[in-house]
Design an enzyme around this catalytic site. Structure first.
Site, PDB file in Angstrom:
ATOM      1  N   LYS A  27       0.833  -1.208   0.000  1.00 11.64           N
ATOM      2  CA  LYS A  27       0.000   0.000   0.000  1.00 11.64           C
ATOM      3  C   LYS A  27       0.872   1.263   0.000  1.00 11.64           C
ATOM      4  O   LYS A  27       0.625   2.183  -0.781  1.00 11.64           O
ATOM      5  CB  LYS A  27      -0.928  -0.025   1.225  1.00 11.64           C
ATOM      6  CG  LYS A  27      -1.851   1.159   1.341  1.00 11.64           C
ATOM      7  CD  LYS A  27      -3.048   0.819   2.197  1.00 11.64           C
ATOM      8  CE  LYS A  27      -2.783   0.915   3.678  1.00 11.64           C
ATOM      9  NZ  LYS A  27      -2.603   2.306   4.164  1.00 11.64           N
ATOM     10  N   GLN A 174       5.460   9.414   6.886  1.00 10.10           N
ATOM     11  CA  GLN A 174       4.554  10.279   6.115  1.00 10.10           C
ATOM     12  C   GLN A 174       5.035  11.725   6.147  1.00 10.10           C
ATOM     13  O   GLN A 174       5.065  12.403   5.121  1.00 10.10           O
ATOM     14  CB  GLN A 174       3.127  10.168   6.666  1.00 10.10           C
ATOM     15  CG  GLN A 174       2.525   8.786   6.428  1.00 10.10           C
ATOM     16  CD  GLN A 174       1.120   8.641   6.976  1.00 10.10           C
ATOM     17  OE1 GLN A 174       0.621   9.522   7.661  1.00 10.10           O
ATOM     18  NE2 GLN A 174       0.483   7.526   6.675  1.00 10.10           N
ATOM     19  N   ASP A 323       2.611  -0.621  11.945  1.00 11.81           N
ATOM     20  CA  ASP A 323       1.281  -1.105  11.558  1.00 11.81           C
ATOM     21  C   ASP A 323       1.029  -2.546  12.006  1.00 11.81           C
ATOM     22  O   ASP A 323      -0.095  -3.043  11.903  1.00 11.81           O
ATOM     23  CB  ASP A 323       1.103  -0.985  10.034  1.00 11.81           C
ATOM     24  CG  ASP A 323       1.061   0.476   9.602  1.00 11.81           C
ATOM     25  OD1 ASP A 323       0.722   1.341  10.425  1.00 11.81           O
ATOM     26  OD2 ASP A 323       1.381   0.753   8.427  1.00 11.81           O
TER      27      ASP A 323
HETATM   28  C1  S3P Z   1       3.042   5.066   6.150  1.00 13.48           C
HETATM   29  C2  S3P Z   1       3.685   5.431   7.294  1.00 13.48           C
HETATM   30  C3  S3P Z   1       3.206   5.099   8.647  1.00 13.48           C
HETATM   31  C4  S3P Z   1       2.193   3.954   8.612  1.00 13.48           C
HETATM   32  C5  S3P Z   1       1.167   4.142   7.540  1.00 13.48           C
HETATM   33  C6  S3P Z   1       1.831   4.234   6.166  1.00 13.48           C
HETATM   34  C7  S3P Z   1       3.597   5.496   4.850  1.00 13.48           C
HETATM   35  O1  S3P Z   1       2.589   6.236   9.221  1.00 13.48           O
HETATM   36  O2  S3P Z   1       1.558   3.825   9.862  1.00 13.48           O
HETATM   37  O3  S3P Z   1       0.250   3.061   7.529  1.00 13.48           O
HETATM   38  O4  S3P Z   1       3.190   4.955   3.802  1.00 13.48           O
HETATM   39  O5  S3P Z   1       4.465   6.375   4.854  1.00 13.48           O
HETATM   40  P1  S3P Z   1       3.483   7.363   9.970  1.00 13.48           P
HETATM   41  O6  S3P Z   1       4.525   7.775   9.036  1.00 13.48           O
HETATM   42  O7  S3P Z   1       2.562   8.497  10.278  1.00 13.48           O
HETATM   43  O8  S3P Z   1       3.991   6.689  11.206  1.00 13.48           O
END
Ligand code: S3P
Length: 437
Positions: A27, A174, A323
């Site tokens: 994803k 993120q 996750d």
């Molecule tokens: C993700 C980063 C994680 C994760 C999310 C997907 C990403 O979040 O929990 O399901 O694709 O960069 P955070 O970066 O906020 O921890």
């Protein structure tokens, strides 16, 4: 907008899962593939894109801002707008349930002076903070007006961005990705300093697209680029989806499962290391790989049932397994001794408050868990009785309940099982495929 619906599915104690499975595409990498293709002026072929609710939201979003998406049987061909050519939209961009889309897309749009966009999503997304991206983007020159200064819906105003050096207050891939994407349009370049390593798919994709990106210890720097150059992206299988079957195979007596083409980027495999420490047998390539190869490492995981012991998950391990921590709680219920997770306050800001929903959900099935401010303590009782659990509209909670049911003594009913479609629409079909004798 989407809301959770009360679809109820029952998962009974299982006699042993057997067989080989190719789990859905990753994803995180799918979101990035679509966004990077949208920023690229030449057509990009994306193979094995994840077709699930979250990543469909990303396709709709990039189409809204000017990319064209051709959906062929075996691949997508995305004709992007180019790095500085996103279109304004009259309607708000609907990110649905997708936090990654909500936090990465503004990194791109922010570099458009004089243009603005509104982003909104479902009821879960409306409780997820955007101040964490608003702050660095504001320092770069853009502006976000958020609801209560913190939440969607929010209005983003683009600008000619200036390079910054940004110390991340939390280890969030993120936020790091948002700042790096914005940073590649700045004349001076931009550096992000991470408190602990987090998934690095953005850095790998930037390198692959020709953006100068370097890591030095905890600092990641991206330098100016005029346009990205990409022709094709192959998305590997999602370890976060595979993890549900790793847990199922470990917990259900008589199980032996092979999971194919799973991405084992070391910034994602924290759960496998934790599960192995608890006694799980997972054969596969679990060694760290250089984190700046433009490709993602992929392997086959071979998992079998076995006894477990409790463990302590340290704060530094949390971003590498963020996750999968609900699954650590589930394994802990079946282990001997105590399993402790600390430094995971970020779980409260996911699709649901995953400290509360996991602890309450597993306790309702006969577990013995306590919530703490930043994690949980699980007192292993050797198993779970069963009962009913709600997904709270959270895809990972729905699948957690299903795996708990397969391993339980009396079975589990999952309320809101349809939430699984956010990342894994074929989840129940795949359980059935591993149930054939
Ligand atoms: C993700 C980063 C994680 C994760 C999310 C997907 C990403 O979040 O929990 O399901 O694709 O960069 P955070 O970066 O906020 O921890």
């Amino acid at each position: 907008m989407t809301t959770s619906s009360p679809t109820i599915a029952r998962f009974d104690p299982h006699p042993g899962l057997r067989g080989t499975l190719r789990v859905p595409a990753d994803k995180s990498i799918s979101h990035r593939a679509a966004l990077f293709a949208a920023m690229t002026p030449e057509p990009v072929r994306v193979r094995n894109y994840l077709h699930a609710a979250d990543t469909n939201s990303t396709l709709a979003a990039i189409e809204a801002v000017g990319a064209r998406v051709e959906r062929r049987a075996d691949e997508l061909v995305i004709r992007g707008a180019g790095l500085r050519n996103a279109h304004e939209t009259a309607q708000p961009i609907d990110v649905g349930n997708a936090g990654t889309l909500m936090r990465l897309l503004p990194g791109w749009l922010a570099s458009h002076p004089g243009q603005s966009w509104t982003l909104d999503g479902d009821s879960s997304i409306r409780r997820r903070p955007v101040d964490r991206i608003a702050e660095p983007l504001r320092r770069m020159g853009a502006r976000i007006e958020a609801t209560d200064e913190r939440f969607p819906p929010f209005r983003l105003h683009g600008a000619d961005l200036q390079g910054i050096e940004y110390v991340l207050p939390v280890a969030s891939a993120q936020v790091k990705s948002c700042v790096l994407i914005a940073g590649m349009t700045t004349a001076a370049g931009t550096t992000v300093i991470e408190p602990a390593p987090s998934r690095d798919h953005t850095e790998r994709m930037l390198a692959r697209a020709g953006a100068p990106v370097e890591r030095e210890a905890d600092r990641v720097t991206v330098r100016h680029v005029d346009e990205l150059g990409l022709d094709a992206i192959d998305v590997p299988g999602d370890l976060s989806s595979a993890a549900f079957f790793v847990a199922a195979a470990v917990l259900v007596p008589g199980s032996r499962i092979v999971l194919q083409d799973v991405n084992v980027n070391w910034t994602r495999t924290g759960f496998l290391r934790i599960a192995e420490r608890m006694g799980a047998i997972v054969v596969g390539e679990l060694e760290p790989h250089g984190s700046f190869s433009p490709v993602e490492p992929v392997t086959e995981l071979d998992v079998a049932h076995g006894p477990l012991r409790g463990t302590t998950v340290a704060a530094a391990e949390v971003p590498l397994a963020i996750d999968e921590l609900p699954l650590v709680a589930l394994l802990g219920c079946f282990a001997e001794g105590e399993t402790v997770v600390r430094g995971a306050g970020e779980l409260r800001l996911k699709e649901s408050d995953r400290i509360a929903t996991v602890v309450d959900g597993l306790n309702a099935l006969g577990g013995s868990l306590e919530a703490t401010d930043d994690g949980f303590v699980v007192h292993g009782t050797g198993g779970l009785c069963g009962g009913r659990i709600s997904s709270h509209g959270d895809h990972r909670l729905a699948m957690l309940g299903a795996v708990a049911g397969l391993a339980s003594r009396e079975g589990v009913e999952v309320e809101g099982m349809d939430a699984a479609a956010v990342s894994y629409p074929g989840f129940e079909r795949d359980i059935a495929a591993l149930s054939r004798r």
